[in-house]
Design an enzyme around this catalytic site. Sequence first.
Site, PDB file in Angstrom:
ATOM      1  N   TRP A  31       0.879  -1.180   0.000  1.00 37.02           N
ATOM      2  CA  TRP A  31       0.000   0.000   0.000  1.00 37.02           C
ATOM      3  C   TRP A  31       0.917   1.231   0.000  1.00 37.02           C
ATOM      4  O   TRP A  31       1.867   1.267   0.770  1.00 37.02           O
ATOM      5  CB  TRP A  31      -0.895   0.008   1.229  1.00 37.02           C
ATOM      6  CG  TRP A  31      -2.098   0.892   1.095  1.00 37.02           C
ATOM      7  CD1 TRP A  31      -2.109   2.247   1.158  1.00 37.02           C
ATOM      8  CD2 TRP A  31      -3.444   0.482   0.877  1.00 37.02           C
ATOM      9  NE1 TRP A  31      -3.385   2.713   0.998  1.00 37.02           N
ATOM     10  CE2 TRP A  31      -4.232   1.648   0.824  1.00 37.02           C
ATOM     11  CE3 TRP A  31      -4.075  -0.766   0.724  1.00 37.02           C
ATOM     12  CZ2 TRP A  31      -5.604   1.619   0.642  1.00 37.02           C
ATOM     13  CZ3 TRP A  31      -5.443  -0.790   0.536  1.00 37.02           C
ATOM     14  CH2 TRP A  31      -6.192   0.393   0.486  1.00 37.02           C
ATOM     15  N   SER A  65      -0.361  -2.226   5.475  1.00 33.25           N
ATOM     16  CA  SER A  65       0.387  -2.216   6.738  1.00 33.25           C
ATOM     17  C   SER A  65      -0.262  -3.095   7.801  1.00 33.25           C
ATOM     18  O   SER A  65       0.430  -3.662   8.649  1.00 33.25           O
ATOM     19  CB  SER A  65       0.528  -0.783   7.260  1.00 33.25           C
ATOM     20  OG  SER A  65       1.423  -0.074   6.441  1.00 33.25           O
ATOM     21  N   PHE A  66      -1.582  -3.198   7.763  1.00 33.80           N
ATOM     22  CA  PHE A  66      -2.241  -4.050   8.756  1.00 33.80           C
ATOM     23  C   PHE A  66      -1.714  -5.482   8.686  1.00 33.80           C
ATOM     24  O   PHE A  66      -1.587  -6.161   9.712  1.00 33.80           O
ATOM     25  CB  PHE A  66      -3.764  -4.026   8.539  1.00 33.80           C
ATOM     26  CG  PHE A  66      -4.540  -4.728   9.611  1.00 33.80           C
ATOM     27  CD1 PHE A  66      -4.697  -4.147  10.859  1.00 33.80           C
ATOM     28  CD2 PHE A  66      -5.102  -5.978   9.390  1.00 33.80           C
ATOM     29  CE1 PHE A  66      -5.406  -4.799  11.864  1.00 33.80           C
ATOM     30  CE2 PHE A  66      -5.803  -6.633  10.378  1.00 33.80           C
ATOM     31  CZ  PHE A  66      -5.949  -6.046  11.618  1.00 33.80           C
ATOM     32  N   GLU A  67      -1.383  -5.925   7.460  1.00 39.07           N
ATOM     33  CA  GLU A  67      -0.894  -7.300   7.268  1.00 39.07           C
ATOM     34  C   GLU A  67       0.588  -7.448   7.613  1.00 39.07           C
ATOM     35  O   GLU A  67       1.139  -8.563   7.561  1.00 39.07           O
ATOM     36  CB  GLU A  67      -1.143  -7.756   5.823  1.00 39.07           C
ATOM     37  CG  GLU A  67      -2.585  -8.072   5.496  1.00 39.07           C
ATOM     38  CD  GLU A  67      -3.483  -6.840   5.356  1.00 39.07           C
ATOM     39  OE1 GLU A  67      -2.997  -5.813   4.845  1.00 39.07           O
ATOM     40  OE2 GLU A  67      -4.650  -6.900   5.788  1.00 39.07           O
ATOM     41  N   ILE A  90      -0.958   6.684   5.533  1.00 39.92           N
ATOM     42  CA  ILE A  90      -1.208   8.118   5.330  1.00 39.92           C
ATOM     43  C   ILE A  90      -2.637   8.441   5.757  1.00 39.92           C
ATOM     44  O   ILE A  90      -3.593   7.748   5.377  1.00 39.92           O
ATOM     45  CB  ILE A  90      -0.982   8.507   3.851  1.00 39.92           C
ATOM     46  CG1 ILE A  90       0.467   8.187   3.450  1.00 39.92           C
ATOM     47  CG2 ILE A  90      -1.272   9.997   3.644  1.00 39.92           C
ATOM     48  CD1 ILE A  90       0.784   8.450   1.985  1.00 39.92           C
ATOM     49  N   GLU A  93      -9.636  10.833   5.469  1.00 38.72           N
ATOM     50  CA  GLU A  93     -10.699  11.672   6.041  1.00 38.72           C
ATOM     51  C   GLU A  93     -11.329  11.060   7.284  1.00 38.72           C
ATOM     52  O   GLU A  93     -12.029  11.744   8.030  1.00 38.72           O
ATOM     53  CB  GLU A  93     -11.787  11.895   4.985  1.00 38.72           C
ATOM     54  CG  GLU A  93     -11.315  12.763   3.829  1.00 38.72           C
ATOM     55  CD  GLU A  93     -12.408  12.959   2.795  1.00 38.72           C
ATOM     56  OE1 GLU A  93     -13.503  12.379   2.963  1.00 38.72           O
ATOM     57  OE2 GLU A  93     -12.151  13.685   1.830  1.00 38.72           O
ATOM     58  N   THR A  94     -11.126   9.776   7.486  1.00 34.10           N
ATOM     59  CA  THR A  94     -11.805   9.086   8.587  1.00 34.10           C
ATOM     60  C   THR A  94     -10.822   8.653   9.668  1.00 34.10           C
ATOM     61  O   THR A  94      -9.627   8.950   9.591  1.00 34.10           O
ATOM     62  CB  THR A  94     -12.526   7.824   8.056  1.00 34.10           C
ATOM     63  OG1 THR A  94     -11.521   6.870   7.685  1.00 34.10           O
ATOM     64  CG2 THR A  94     -13.411   8.148   6.860  1.00 34.10           C
ATOM     65  N   HIS A  96      -9.837   5.695  10.153  1.00 31.05           N
ATOM     66  CA  HIS A  96      -9.175   4.457   9.766  1.00 31.05           C
ATOM     67  C   HIS A  96      -7.675   4.490  10.064  1.00 31.05           C
ATOM     68  O   HIS A  96      -7.105   3.506  10.559  1.00 31.05           O
ATOM     69  CB  HIS A  96      -9.413   4.225   8.269  1.00 31.05           C
ATOM     70  CG  HIS A  96      -9.116   2.842   7.824  1.00 31.05           C
ATOM     71  ND1 HIS A  96      -7.908   2.492   7.282  1.00 31.05           N
ATOM     72  CD2 HIS A  96      -9.864   1.714   7.849  1.00 31.05           C
ATOM     73  CE1 HIS A  96      -7.928   1.200   6.982  1.00 31.05           C
ATOM     74  NE2 HIS A  96      -9.094   0.708   7.318  1.00 31.05           N
ATOM     75  N   PHE A 121      10.849  -1.263  13.374  1.00 26.79           N
ATOM     76  CA  PHE A 121       9.628  -0.586  12.910  1.00 26.79           C
ATOM     77  C   PHE A 121       9.978   0.489  11.874  1.00 26.79           C
ATOM     78  O   PHE A 121      10.433   1.585  12.223  1.00 26.79           O
ATOM     79  CB  PHE A 121       8.950   0.047  14.131  1.00 26.79           C
ATOM     80  CG  PHE A 121       7.558   0.536  13.907  1.00 26.79           C
ATOM     81  CD1 PHE A 121       6.508  -0.366  13.771  1.00 26.79           C
ATOM     82  CD2 PHE A 121       7.280   1.886  13.867  1.00 26.79           C
ATOM     83  CE1 PHE A 121       5.205   0.085  13.599  1.00 26.79           C
ATOM     84  CE2 PHE A 121       5.982   2.344  13.690  1.00 26.79           C
ATOM     85  CZ  PHE A 121       4.942   1.439  13.557  1.00 26.79           C
TER      86      PHE A 121
HETATM   87  C1  DLZ Z   1      -7.370   0.346   3.824  1.00 22.76           C
HETATM   88  C2  DLZ Z   1      -6.076   1.094   3.967  1.00 22.76           C
HETATM   89  C3  DLZ Z   1      -6.088   2.507   3.967  1.00 22.76           C
HETATM   90  C4  DLZ Z   1      -7.324   3.314   3.834  1.00 22.76           C
HETATM   91  N1  DLZ Z   1      -4.950   3.180   4.059  1.00 22.76           N
HETATM   92  C5  DLZ Z   1      -3.771   2.506   4.175  1.00 22.76           C
HETATM   93  C6  DLZ Z   1      -2.548   3.211   4.283  1.00 22.76           C
HETATM   94  O1  DLZ Z   1      -2.469   4.426   4.242  1.00 22.76           O
HETATM   95  N2  DLZ Z   1      -1.427   2.466   4.406  1.00 22.76           N
HETATM   96  C7  DLZ Z   1      -1.425   1.104   4.437  1.00 22.76           C
HETATM   97  O2  DLZ Z   1      -0.358   0.500   4.562  1.00 22.76           O
HETATM   98  N3  DLZ Z   1      -2.581   0.418   4.339  1.00 22.76           N
HETATM   99  C8  DLZ Z   1      -3.739   1.077   4.194  1.00 22.76           C
HETATM  100  N4  DLZ Z   1      -4.905   0.398   4.078  1.00 22.76           N
HETATM  101  C9  DLZ Z   1      -4.857  -1.079   3.968  1.00 22.76           C
HETATM  102  C10 DLZ Z   1      -4.818  -1.809   5.306  1.00 22.76           C
HETATM  103  O3  DLZ Z   1      -3.524  -1.762   5.869  1.00 22.76           O
HETATM  104  C11 DLZ Z   1      -5.173  -3.306   5.072  1.00 22.76           C
HETATM  105  O4  DLZ Z   1      -4.368  -3.825   4.050  1.00 22.76           O
HETATM  106  C12 DLZ Z   1      -6.637  -3.503   4.690  1.00 22.76           C
HETATM  107  O5  DLZ Z   1      -7.490  -2.918   5.650  1.00 22.76           O
HETATM  108  C13 DLZ Z   1      -6.972  -5.015   4.565  1.00 22.76           C
HETATM  109  O6  DLZ Z   1      -6.804  -5.679   5.812  1.00 22.76           O
END
Ligand code: DLZ
Length: 158
Positions: A31, A65-67, A90, A93-94, A96, A121
């Site tokens: 991402w 990044s969540f993964e 980054i 607007e929300t 998240h 990190f």
């Molecule tokens: C969904 C999402 C959003 C809105 N923004 C980012 C971001 O700025 N940077 C990033 O690494 N990942 C983003 N993601 C994706 C989430 O990390 C994740 O991949 C999804 O929610 C699926 O689990």
Amino acid sequence: MATYINNNFDLGSDAISEVHAMKFGLVVSTWNKDITDNLCDGAYKTLLKYGAKDANIKKIEVPGSFELIYGCKKMQNREVDVVIAIGCIIKGETDHYNYICESVSNGISQLNIINDVPIVFCVLTDHNIQQSINRSGGKHGNKGVESAVAAIKIASIK
Ligand code: DLZ
């Protein structure tokens, strides 16, 4: 947390002498890929610069990044001495952004506590794309470079 105040990113000779035998795992979120590619490139080239062998650097990509949490957990099991988690979050607007930032930092912290392979990190948590550009090879340097130095240091402690 500005790194120009106290960056502490010079490597001592003891750490450098051990780098050739160290194994590194890079876990890279795709991402904001232009940014994370630059961070990864900075980390990779810095590891090589200090004597790491290309064959000792493993890389996996994850969607966001969540993964990184799951990707780092898998990488910790792949016989590496240290893992570098690379991502770029980054603000939108929300809310998240807050959830992802908190989850990723907490998740990686937990892995550092539970498992014996350290994770560095290298996740940008920026308010806009310009901040990310500035920190991935722009006017504020490349956090991938700094993370590679931190990885070598923590692996040499281990
Ligand atoms: C969904 C999402 C959003 C809105 N923004 C980012 C971001 O700025 N940077 C990033 O690494 N990942 C983003 N993601 C994706 C989430 O990390 C994740 O991949 C999804 O929610 C699926 O689990």
